[in-house]
Write a protein that holds these residues in place. Sequence first.
Motif, PDB file in Angstrom:
ATOM      1  N   ASP A 149      -5.305 -38.646 -14.859  1.00 38.27           N
ATOM      2  CA  ASP A 149      -3.881 -38.891 -15.032  1.00 38.27           C
ATOM      3  C   ASP A 149      -3.119 -37.636 -14.641  1.00 38.27           C
ATOM      4  OD1 ASP A 149      -4.325 -37.163 -17.112  1.00 38.27           O
ATOM      5  OD2 ASP A 149      -3.839 -38.573 -18.711  1.00 38.27           O
ATOM      6  N   ALA A 150      -1.915 -37.469 -15.191  1.00 37.74           N
ATOM      7  CA  ALA A 150      -1.070 -36.346 -14.801  1.00 37.74           C
ATOM      8  C   ALA A 150      -1.322 -35.092 -15.618  1.00 37.74           C
ATOM      9  CB  ALA A 150       0.403 -36.760 -14.920  1.00 37.74           C
ATOM     10  N   SER A 151      -2.404 -35.050 -16.375  1.00 38.81           N
ATOM     11  CA  SER A 151      -2.690 -33.904 -17.232  1.00 38.81           C
ATOM     12  C   SER A 151      -4.005 -33.261 -16.810  1.00 38.81           C
ATOM     13  CB  SER A 151      -2.771 -34.375 -18.694  1.00 38.81           C
ATOM     14  OG  SER A 151      -3.959 -35.116 -18.889  1.00 38.81           O
ATOM     15  N   PHE A 152      -4.463 -32.308 -17.638  1.00 39.55           N
ATOM     16  CA  PHE A 152      -5.756 -31.671 -17.404  1.00 39.55           C
ATOM     17  C   PHE A 152      -6.896 -32.431 -18.085  1.00 39.55           C
ATOM     18  CE2 PHE A 152      -2.715 -28.214 -16.773  1.00 39.55           C
ATOM     19  CZ  PHE A 152      -3.184 -27.641 -15.617  1.00 39.55           C
ATOM     20  N   ARG A 153      -6.565 -33.525 -18.784  1.00 37.36           N
ATOM     21  CA  ARG A 153      -7.606 -34.328 -19.406  1.00 37.36           C
ATOM     22  C   ARG A 153      -8.397 -35.087 -18.353  1.00 37.36           C
ATOM     23  NH1 ARG A 153      -3.080 -35.397 -22.320  1.00 37.36           N
ATOM     24  NH2 ARG A 153      -2.841 -37.426 -21.319  1.00 37.36           N
ATOM     25  N   ARG A 154      -9.676 -35.307 -18.649  1.00 35.04           N
ATOM     26  CA  ARG A 154     -10.504 -36.155 -17.796  1.00 35.04           C
ATOM     27  C   ARG A 154     -11.193 -37.199 -18.664  1.00 35.04           C
ATOM     28  NH1 ARG A 154     -14.744 -33.193 -14.615  1.00 35.04           N
ATOM     29  NH2 ARG A 154     -14.843 -35.190 -13.549  1.00 35.04           N
ATOM     30  N   TYR A 155     -11.509 -38.351 -18.032  1.00 39.47           N
ATOM     31  CA  TYR A 155     -12.094 -39.465 -18.764  1.00 39.47           C
ATOM     32  C   TYR A 155     -13.358 -39.940 -18.054  1.00 39.47           C
ATOM     33  CZ  TYR A 155      -7.644 -39.594 -21.195  1.00 39.47           C
ATOM     34  OH  TYR A 155      -6.540 -39.242 -21.937  1.00 39.47           O
ATOM     35  N   PHE A 156     -14.299 -40.413 -18.853  1.00 39.23           N
ATOM     36  CA  PHE A 156     -15.572 -40.927 -18.353  1.00 39.23           C
ATOM     37  C   PHE A 156     -15.925 -42.180 -19.148  1.00 39.23           C
ATOM     38  CE2 PHE A 156     -15.301 -36.378 -18.047  1.00 39.23           C
ATOM     39  CZ  PHE A 156     -15.773 -36.058 -16.788  1.00 39.23           C
ATOM     40  N   ARG A 157     -16.507 -43.160 -18.460  1.00 38.63           N
ATOM     41  CA  ARG A 157     -17.089 -44.297 -19.174  1.00 38.63           C
ATOM     42  C   ARG A 157     -18.560 -43.994 -19.396  1.00 38.63           C
ATOM     43  NH1 ARG A 157     -14.472 -48.354 -17.320  1.00 38.63           N
ATOM     44  NH2 ARG A 157     -13.484 -49.004 -19.272  1.00 38.63           N
ATOM     45  N   VAL A 158     -18.991 -44.172 -20.625  1.00 40.33           N
ATOM     46  CA  VAL A 158     -20.361 -43.867 -21.017  1.00 40.33           C
ATOM     47  C   VAL A 158     -21.071 -45.177 -21.334  1.00 40.33           C
ATOM     48  CG1 VAL A 158     -21.790 -42.639 -22.691  1.00 40.33           C
ATOM     49  CG2 VAL A 158     -19.635 -41.627 -21.932  1.00 40.33           C
ATOM     50  N   ARG A 159     -22.232 -45.392 -20.725  1.00 36.37           N
ATOM     51  CA  ARG A 159     -22.979 -46.634 -20.943  1.00 36.37           C
ATOM     52  C   ARG A 159     -24.391 -46.324 -21.407  1.00 36.37           C
ATOM     53  NH1 ARG A 159     -19.993 -50.749 -18.538  1.00 36.37           N
ATOM     54  NH2 ARG A 159     -18.621 -50.114 -16.801  1.00 36.37           N
ATOM     55  N   LEU A 160     -24.828 -47.074 -22.407  1.00 34.86           N
ATOM     56  CA  LEU A 160     -26.199 -46.966 -22.910  1.00 34.86           C
ATOM     57  C   LEU A 160     -26.649 -48.373 -23.268  1.00 34.86           C
ATOM     58  CD1 LEU A 160     -28.564 -45.129 -23.676  1.00 34.86           C
ATOM     59  CD2 LEU A 160     -27.586 -44.992 -25.991  1.00 34.86           C
ATOM     60  N   GLY A 161     -27.498 -48.950 -22.414  1.00 34.77           N
ATOM     61  CA  GLY A 161     -27.887 -50.338 -22.620  1.00 34.77           C
ATOM     62  C   GLY A 161     -26.671 -51.235 -22.517  1.00 34.77           C
ATOM     63  N   ASP A 162     -26.444 -52.049 -23.545  1.00 38.88           N
ATOM     64  CA  ASP A 162     -25.279 -52.938 -23.530  1.00 38.88           C
ATOM     65  C   ASP A 162     -24.080 -52.334 -24.251  1.00 38.88           C
ATOM     66  OD1 ASP A 162     -26.252 -53.017 -26.098  1.00 38.88           O
ATOM     67  OD2 ASP A 162     -26.350 -55.201 -26.234  1.00 38.88           O
ATOM     68  N   LYS A 163     -24.171 -51.053 -24.622  1.00 37.83           N
ATOM     69  CA  LYS A 163     -23.061 -50.379 -25.284  1.00 37.83           C
ATOM     70  C   LYS A 163     -22.229 -49.599 -24.265  1.00 37.83           C
ATOM     71  CE  LYS A 163     -25.144 -47.711 -28.196  1.00 37.83           C
ATOM     72  NZ  LYS A 163     -25.269 -46.717 -29.295  1.00 37.83           N
ATOM     73  N   ALA A 164     -20.936 -49.498 -24.545  1.00 36.51           N
ATOM     74  CA  ALA A 164     -20.060 -48.686 -23.702  1.00 36.51           C
ATOM     75  C   ALA A 164     -19.058 -47.956 -24.588  1.00 36.51           C
ATOM     76  CB  ALA A 164     -19.326 -49.549 -22.681  1.00 36.51           C
ATOM     77  N   ALA A 165     -18.687 -46.768 -24.168  1.00 36.40           N
ATOM     78  CA  ALA A 165     -17.671 -45.977 -24.869  1.00 36.40           C
ATOM     79  C   ALA A 165     -16.923 -45.159 -23.826  1.00 36.40           C
ATOM     80  CB  ALA A 165     -18.308 -45.068 -25.919  1.00 36.40           C
ATOM     81  N   MET A 166     -15.826 -44.553 -24.265  1.00 34.79           N
ATOM     82  CA  MET A 166     -15.049 -43.685 -23.390  1.00 34.79           C
ATOM     83  C   MET A 166     -15.192 -42.248 -23.873  1.00 34.79           C
ATOM     84  SD  MET A 166     -13.691 -45.639 -21.107  1.00 34.79           S
ATOM     85  CE  MET A 166     -12.459 -44.547 -20.415  1.00 34.79           C
ATOM     86  N   LEU A 167     -15.422 -41.351 -22.939  1.00 31.82           N
ATOM     87  CA  LEU A 167     -15.480 -39.932 -23.247  1.00 31.82           C
ATOM     88  C   LEU A 167     -14.231 -39.268 -22.705  1.00 31.82           C
ATOM     89  CD1 LEU A 167     -17.035 -37.359 -24.198  1.00 31.82           C
ATOM     90  CD2 LEU A 167     -17.954 -37.227 -21.870  1.00 31.82           C
ATOM     91  N   MET A 168     -13.498 -38.603 -23.582  1.00 36.09           N
ATOM     92  CA  MET A 168     -12.345 -37.811 -23.161  1.00 36.09           C
ATOM     93  C   MET A 168     -12.739 -36.343 -23.200  1.00 36.09           C
ATOM     94  SD  MET A 168      -8.469 -37.607 -24.728  1.00 36.09           S
ATOM     95  CE  MET A 168      -8.944 -36.832 -26.287  1.00 36.09           C
TER      96      MET A 168
END
Length: 327
Positions: free
Chosen positions: A29-48
């Motif tokens: 986005d317009a900031s210094f933050r970065r985002y990642f989608r994390v997957r493990l098997g059938d689970k998913a989460a977002m990493l900021m």
Amino acid sequence: MDLTIPSGVEEFLNRAGWLGAKIEPLPGDASFRRYFRVRLGDKAAMLMHAPPPNEDPQPFLRAAKWLDANGMRAPRILAERAEDGFVLIEDFGAVRMREYLDSWPQDEDEVYRAAIDALLQLRQLPPGPFTDYSLAEYQREAKLFIDWYVPARNLYIDGKGWAAAWEDVLAPLIVRQRPGMTVLRDYHAENVMLLGGLDRQGLLDFQDALVGHPAYDLVSLLQDARRDVSPELEARMLEYYLKKTGEGNEFIADYARLGAQRNAKIVGIFVRLWKRDGKPRYLDYIPRVWALLERDLAHPALAPVAAWFDANIPAELRAAGGGAFAV
């Protein structure tokens, strides 16, 4: 898009119970933050990843926990290590309000009414544990216009007159915003997720929450810097809000005040993103934001600021939506 994985992320995920997870970088986005989608098997989460010193995840964590505790759908916190900028959060999926409406524009009224209903729910809550949106903060934000847009145009302007005009315009609003409500400050179609239905909103990008005026997030939604919201849709949704709340002409005037303040600020921020951060793509949004600003300036409540624009910004630039920049 930056595809590099931040140092220390694997250790953080391992400690959070996500050993061996696949990490997918997402557009920034317009900031210094970065985002990642994390997957493990059938689970998913977002990493900021919001690393100090440019970012601090604590405001996000504080706001997310308060919103979640008060019945609003902020992503739940799964793990955190704030000192390194890592936060693992609930994955809201991929159905964002912006893209949904691009595909299904016939649902615009329903989706926007639901987004307004979320603001009405937020309005019923006591103000959160956030700083007040003060006149000094409104002024600081508005000054971004003369700090960045004005020098990019090589203009000579009346800086003291700018501050004085905004004080005249905003002083009445400050009295009416007390005791205030939690304002998310960046509530628009790219920061609202649709969770299993058009009437279930997942909230994003609320780390800058303050206690302010109920019109602020409404104008953020209906005068969207990144998506065309027709004047007719804006009018219908504003009428919907007024009917739900019983607000009247003073609220409409404050809506225009905050629209002008926010849009002037955004013009400054988009020029700063080009000049300071090397992100010229944000210049493409300025004509839309400028058109919204001009509409707000037409309200009588903005007379002092409108007079400043008449005296300081050349008519040809205003007619050209702020004018094109040579990148």
